[in-house]
Motif scaffolding. Structure first.
Motif, PDB file in Angstrom:
ATOM      1  N   ARG A 188     -47.557  21.797  27.031  1.00 24.22           N
ATOM      2  CA  ARG A 188     -46.634  20.692  27.292  1.00 24.22           C
ATOM      3  C   ARG A 188     -47.484  19.415  27.356  1.00 24.22           C
ATOM      4  N   VAL A 189     -47.236  18.524  26.410  1.00 24.76           N
ATOM      5  CA  VAL A 189     -48.131  17.367  26.250  1.00 24.76           C
ATOM      6  C   VAL A 189     -47.357  16.061  26.434  1.00 24.76           C
ATOM      7  N   ALA A 190     -47.978  15.134  27.169  1.00 26.92           N
ATOM      8  CA  ALA A 190     -47.428  13.783  27.308  1.00 26.92           C
ATOM      9  C   ALA A 190     -48.230  12.840  26.436  1.00 26.92           C
ATOM     10  N   MET A 191     -47.530  12.061  25.631  1.00 28.22           N
ATOM     11  CA  MET A 191     -48.168  10.998  24.840  1.00 28.22           C
ATOM     12  C   MET A 191     -47.771   9.680  25.483  1.00 28.22           C
ATOM     13  N   VAL A 192     -48.753   8.944  25.997  1.00 24.39           N
ATOM     14  CA  VAL A 192     -48.475   7.685  26.686  1.00 24.39           C
ATOM     15  C   VAL A 192     -48.838   6.528  25.761  1.00 24.39           C
ATOM     16  N   GLY A 193     -47.831   5.769  25.372  1.00 19.27           N
ATOM     17  CA  GLY A 193     -48.059   4.647  24.465  1.00 19.27           C
ATOM     18  C   GLY A 193     -47.399   4.877  23.115  1.00 19.27           C
ATOM     19  N   THR A 194     -47.041   3.783  22.452  1.00 20.82           N
ATOM     20  CA  THR A 194     -46.368   3.880  21.158  1.00 20.82           C
ATOM     21  C   THR A 194     -46.972   2.901  20.161  1.00 20.82           C
ATOM     22  N   ALA A 196     -50.337   2.001  17.240  1.00 18.99           N
ATOM     23  CA  ALA A 196     -50.745   2.489  15.920  1.00 18.99           C
ATOM     24  C   ALA A 196     -51.303   3.905  15.964  1.00 18.99           C
ATOM     25  N   SER A 197     -52.015   4.256  17.039  1.00 18.55           N
ATOM     26  CA  SER A 197     -52.569   5.613  17.151  1.00 18.55           C
ATOM     27  C   SER A 197     -51.469   6.619  17.464  1.00 18.55           C
ATOM     28  N   ALA A 198     -50.611   6.281  18.406  1.00 20.54           N
ATOM     29  CA  ALA A 198     -49.568   7.210  18.863  1.00 20.54           C
ATOM     30  C   ALA A 198     -48.636   7.618  17.730  1.00 20.54           C
ATOM     31  N   ILE A 199     -48.282   6.674  16.848  1.00 19.01           N
ATOM     32  CA  ILE A 199     -47.326   7.028  15.802  1.00 19.01           C
ATOM     33  C   ILE A 199     -47.949   7.924  14.732  1.00 19.01           C
ATOM     34  N   GLN A 200     -49.283   8.037  14.749  1.00 21.48           N
ATOM     35  CA  GLN A 200     -49.950   8.990  13.857  1.00 21.48           C
ATOM     36  C   GLN A 200     -50.154  10.332  14.555  1.00 21.48           C
ATOM     37  N   ILE A 201     -50.433  10.271  15.860  1.00 18.62           N
ATOM     38  CA  ILE A 201     -50.689  11.497  16.632  1.00 18.62           C
ATOM     39  C   ILE A 201     -49.408  12.324  16.788  1.00 18.62           C
ATOM     40  N   VAL A 202     -48.294  11.656  17.122  1.00 21.77           N
ATOM     41  CA  VAL A 202     -47.038  12.368  17.402  1.00 21.77           C
ATOM     42  C   VAL A 202     -46.639  13.329  16.277  1.00 21.77           C
ATOM     43  N   PRO A 203     -46.533  12.865  15.017  1.00 16.67           N
ATOM     44  CA  PRO A 203     -46.148  13.820  13.962  1.00 16.67           C
ATOM     45  C   PRO A 203     -47.217  14.875  13.670  1.00 16.67           C
ATOM     46  N   ALA A 204     -48.490  14.557  13.993  1.00 15.91           N
ATOM     47  CA  ALA A 204     -49.562  15.510  13.721  1.00 15.91           C
ATOM     48  C   ALA A 204     -49.570  16.677  14.710  1.00 15.91           C
ATOM     49  N   ILE A 205     -49.229  16.399  15.980  1.00 17.81           N
ATOM     50  CA  ILE A 205     -49.295  17.473  16.987  1.00 17.81           C
ATOM     51  C   ILE A 205     -47.935  18.085  17.309  1.00 17.81           C
ATOM     52  N   GLN A 206     -46.857  17.400  16.943  1.00 19.10           N
ATOM     53  CA  GLN A 206     -45.513  17.892  17.301  1.00 19.10           C
ATOM     54  C   GLN A 206     -45.255  19.346  16.880  1.00 19.10           C
ATOM     55  N   PRO A 207     -45.665  19.760  15.656  1.00 16.90           N
ATOM     56  CA  PRO A 207     -45.379  21.150  15.275  1.00 16.90           C
ATOM     57  C   PRO A 207     -46.165  22.187  16.076  1.00 16.90           C
ATOM     58  N   GLN A 208     -47.263  21.775  16.746  1.00 25.21           N
ATOM     59  CA  GLN A 208     -48.123  22.742  17.443  1.00 25.21           C
ATOM     60  C   GLN A 208     -47.742  22.925  18.905  1.00 25.21           C
ATOM     61  N   VAL A 209     -47.299  21.851  19.542  1.00 28.12           N
ATOM     62  CA  VAL A 209     -47.112  21.896  20.995  1.00 28.12           C
ATOM     63  C   VAL A 209     -45.786  22.567  21.357  1.00 28.12           C
ATOM     64  N   ASP A 210     -45.722  23.048  22.610  1.00 26.43           N
ATOM     65  CA  ASP A 210     -44.473  23.631  23.102  1.00 26.43           C
ATOM     66  C   ASP A 210     -43.454  22.519  23.345  1.00 26.43           C
ATOM     67  N   ARG A 211     -43.941  21.454  24.021  1.00 30.84           N
ATOM     68  CA  ARG A 211     -43.063  20.323  24.313  1.00 30.84           C
ATOM     69  C   ARG A 211     -43.879  19.039  24.293  1.00 30.84           C
ATOM     70  N   LEU A 212     -43.316  18.023  23.688  1.00 27.99           N
ATOM     71  CA  LEU A 212     -43.996  16.732  23.602  1.00 27.99           C
ATOM     72  C   LEU A 212     -43.104  15.667  24.234  1.00 27.99           C
ATOM     73  N   PRO A 318     -36.382  19.117  18.080  1.00 28.87           N
ATOM     74  CA  PRO A 318     -35.860  19.570  19.385  1.00 28.87           C
ATOM     75  C   PRO A 318     -36.898  19.689  20.493  1.00 28.87           C
ATOM     76  N   ASN A 319     -38.192  19.791  20.148  1.00 27.15           N
ATOM     77  CA  ASN A 319     -39.210  19.939  21.204  1.00 27.15           C
ATOM     78  C   ASN A 319     -39.819  18.599  21.623  1.00 27.15           C
ATOM     79  N   VAL A 320     -39.147  17.486  21.269  1.00 28.16           N
ATOM     80  CA  VAL A 320     -39.669  16.158  21.616  1.00 28.16           C
ATOM     81  C   VAL A 320     -38.670  15.412  22.495  1.00 28.16           C
ATOM     82  N   ASP A 321     -39.185  14.812  23.568  1.00 28.78           N
ATOM     83  CA  ASP A 321     -38.382  13.955  24.451  1.00 28.78           C
ATOM     84  C   ASP A 321     -38.968  12.545  24.428  1.00 28.78           C
TER      85      ASP A 321
END
Length: 544
Positions: A188-194, A196-212, A318-321
């Protein structure tokens, strides 16, 4: 890329047991390596590049997070003097840009000048010797006539002070210090911030994590990223006919120059671009509530415009909030947002940017009056033509105050500043002897007033947002409010009337001349000894 001819290294003087060089360059990213190449092309070989890490690359070495790539087209995000016909994609990934910088270091024979694992702890102006006294990690010291600070604004990560963060039992790291040993799969991962880095990280890790869970204080404007593989035929063409690569670069540059007036003079014209960005969002985000959370309430361009075609589709999974609020507190494994939302997580990734308007290197530069650059810049960063600060003679910065861009390639600005640096060194040579140039307060003030006056009507000041372009006083000390060609014209030459010429005290001048004479005699003696040895060897060969 073409190889630079001169390969001989200039010998460094040693004064009182301490090494003395003509120029010390701090940092080995685009700015530092570019400065090194330009110095060699100017015939200056008596210089060092001090790098705190164990390899070159700057921000493209440090940022190795999943999905890391540039949002400027590859052929524009590279040196004009080192074209690369083999970029694999229109927007290159971190590994390719880092490899390019390593290649530049090799092709232009910079390795002998580069000192890795050499962090600058402090640099102090020596008013008697007219040079900088530099302390380096590991106890090293050296003197330099000129310092070129190329540490860059995106080098020191910023993590906000969140109550309870120290007691968080899980994993915490910044996007620029990615922990590749930590496996995010099933977490279960929290991404803090939106940003230039975050918008690249989110799609890269979303398929791997249980919840983002994405903590979003302010939604960004996101345009589609028109990325594709560059075909083998295109690359072969650029290799065979280099002017085709130059034409491609020129076209990319020209398009961006034409866009500048909308950002700097007519922000009202950007409404059309906002519609394109909303369409990009609408294609992926069908939920009206989520779409409302993700729609900015400020003018596009006020904050950095981001490019991604994968960000919105990832947020719709569905695994992203998406929590439309900043992170306010940490209680054990529970993260509490400013709106009261609570989330249990195993890891926190901060994509919260860098110390841009309060660069830590400024704490380590001590000028002519004994004050640090950070103290002088407490009311806001100011530098003549983005390079020179009053009270800091023979010191200049690459990517200094008001040299950032909102829509084009920073390499264009870096190369303009390298022109200025080269002429600065030339002017010192023309002056002769021990001399230094210190930016006049009137010149710095006049330059800064012109920049800030132009800034008033730009989208960065009128767009209704708070961004990392602004300092603690709310002033935009980051962005250049004009075209890259305007900046190039402004930095083509050093106007000597904007500087005070400082001469060394007579005793110091005489001592320096004597030391230079002794060094020259020693060099001549060494050469004579070498010539004698060569003759002896030739005799031996003949007799053999």
């Amino acid at each position: 890329m073409t190889e630079h001819e001169g390969e001989h290294e200039g010998g460094h003087e040693h004064e009182g047991g301490r090494e003395h060089v003509r120029v010390a360059v701090i940092g080995s990213g685009f700015g530092g390596l570019g400065a090194a190449v330009r110095l060699r092309r100017e015939g200056v070989t008596d210089f060092v590049v001090l790098e705190r890490a164990s390899s070159v690359g700057g921000t493209w070495r440090d940022n190795s997070y999943p999905g890391c790539a540039c949002d400027v087209p590859s052929h524009l995000y590279s040196f004009s003097f080192a074209p690369n016909p083999d970029w694999p994609r229109t927007f290159s990934g971190q590994e390719h840009i880092r490899a390019y910088l390593e290649h530049v270091a090799d092709v232009f024979h910079l390795r002998p000048h580069i000192r890795l694992d050499s962090e600058v702890l402090r640099m102090t102006w020596d008013a008697e010797r007219l040079c900088w006294d530099i302390e380096i990690s590991g106890g090293g010291r050296l003197r330099a006539d000129v310092v070129v600070s190329a540490t860059g604004p995106l080098s020191d990560p910023k993590i906000p002070e969140i109550p309870g963060l120290d007691s968080f039992p899980g994993k915490v790291f910044h996007s620029a210090r990615w922990d590749h040993d930590y496996d995010l799969r099933g977490k279960r991962v929290a991404m803090v911030g939106t940003g230039a880095s975050a918008i690249q990280i989110v799609p890269a890790i979303q398929p791997q994590v249980d919840r983002l869970t994405l903590f979003q204080r302010t939604p960004p404007w996101v345009m589609p990223r028109m990325d594709r593989a560059i075909t083998g035929a295109e690359r072969a063409l650029h290799r065979a006919l280099p002017f085709t690569g130059q034409a491609r670069r020129g076209l990319l540059w020209g398009i961006r120059e034409l866009q500048v007036s909308a950002f700097t003079k007519h922000p009202d014209q950007l409404g059309f671009v906002e519609q394109l960005a909303k369409r990009n969002m609408g294609r992926a985000i069908k939920d009206p509530a989520l779409r409302a959370k993700l729609t900015p309430d400020y003018r596009i361009g006020c904050k950095r415009i981001l490019l991604s075609s994968e960000y919105y589709p990832a947020l719709a999974r569905p695994n992203v909030d998406v929590v439309a609020s900043g992170l306010q507190a940490v209680r054990g494994s529970t993260l509490v947002a400013a709106d009261g939302t609570e989330t249990e997580v195993d890891a926190i990734v901060f994509g919260t940017g860098f110390h841009v308007t309060d660069m830590p290197i400024a704490e380590r530069v001590v000028g002519a009056e004994g004050r640090t650059l950070a103290e002088v810049w407490k009311g806001g960063m100011e530098a003549l033509r983005g390079a020179s600060a009053t009270g800091f003679p023979n010191w200049m910065t690459i990517i200094g105050p008001n040299t950032g861009l909102g829509n084009s390639s920073m390499i264009l600005m870096i190369e303009s500043q390298l022109n200025y640096m080269a002429d600065f060194v030339r002017q010192l040579d023309v002056l002769g002897g021990r001399a230094a140039l210190d930016a006049r307060p009137s010149a710095v003030g006049a330059w800064n007033r012109r920049v800030q006056e132009r800034m008033k009507r730009t989208v960065w000041n009128t767009g209704g947002c708070t961004s990392w372009y602004l300092d603690a006083n709310g002033r935009n000390t980051t962005i250049w409010p004009g075209t890259t060609s305007e900046f190039r014209r402004a930095t083509r030459r050093v106007d000597i009337t904007e500087y005070e010429v400082i001469r060394a005290p007579k005793a110091a001048e005489e001592r320096a001349a004597a030391q230079a004479g002794a060094a020259e005699q020693a060099a001549q003696a060494a050469q004579a000894a070498k010539a004698g040895k060569r003759k002896e060897d030739e005799k031996d060969e003949v007799s053999a």
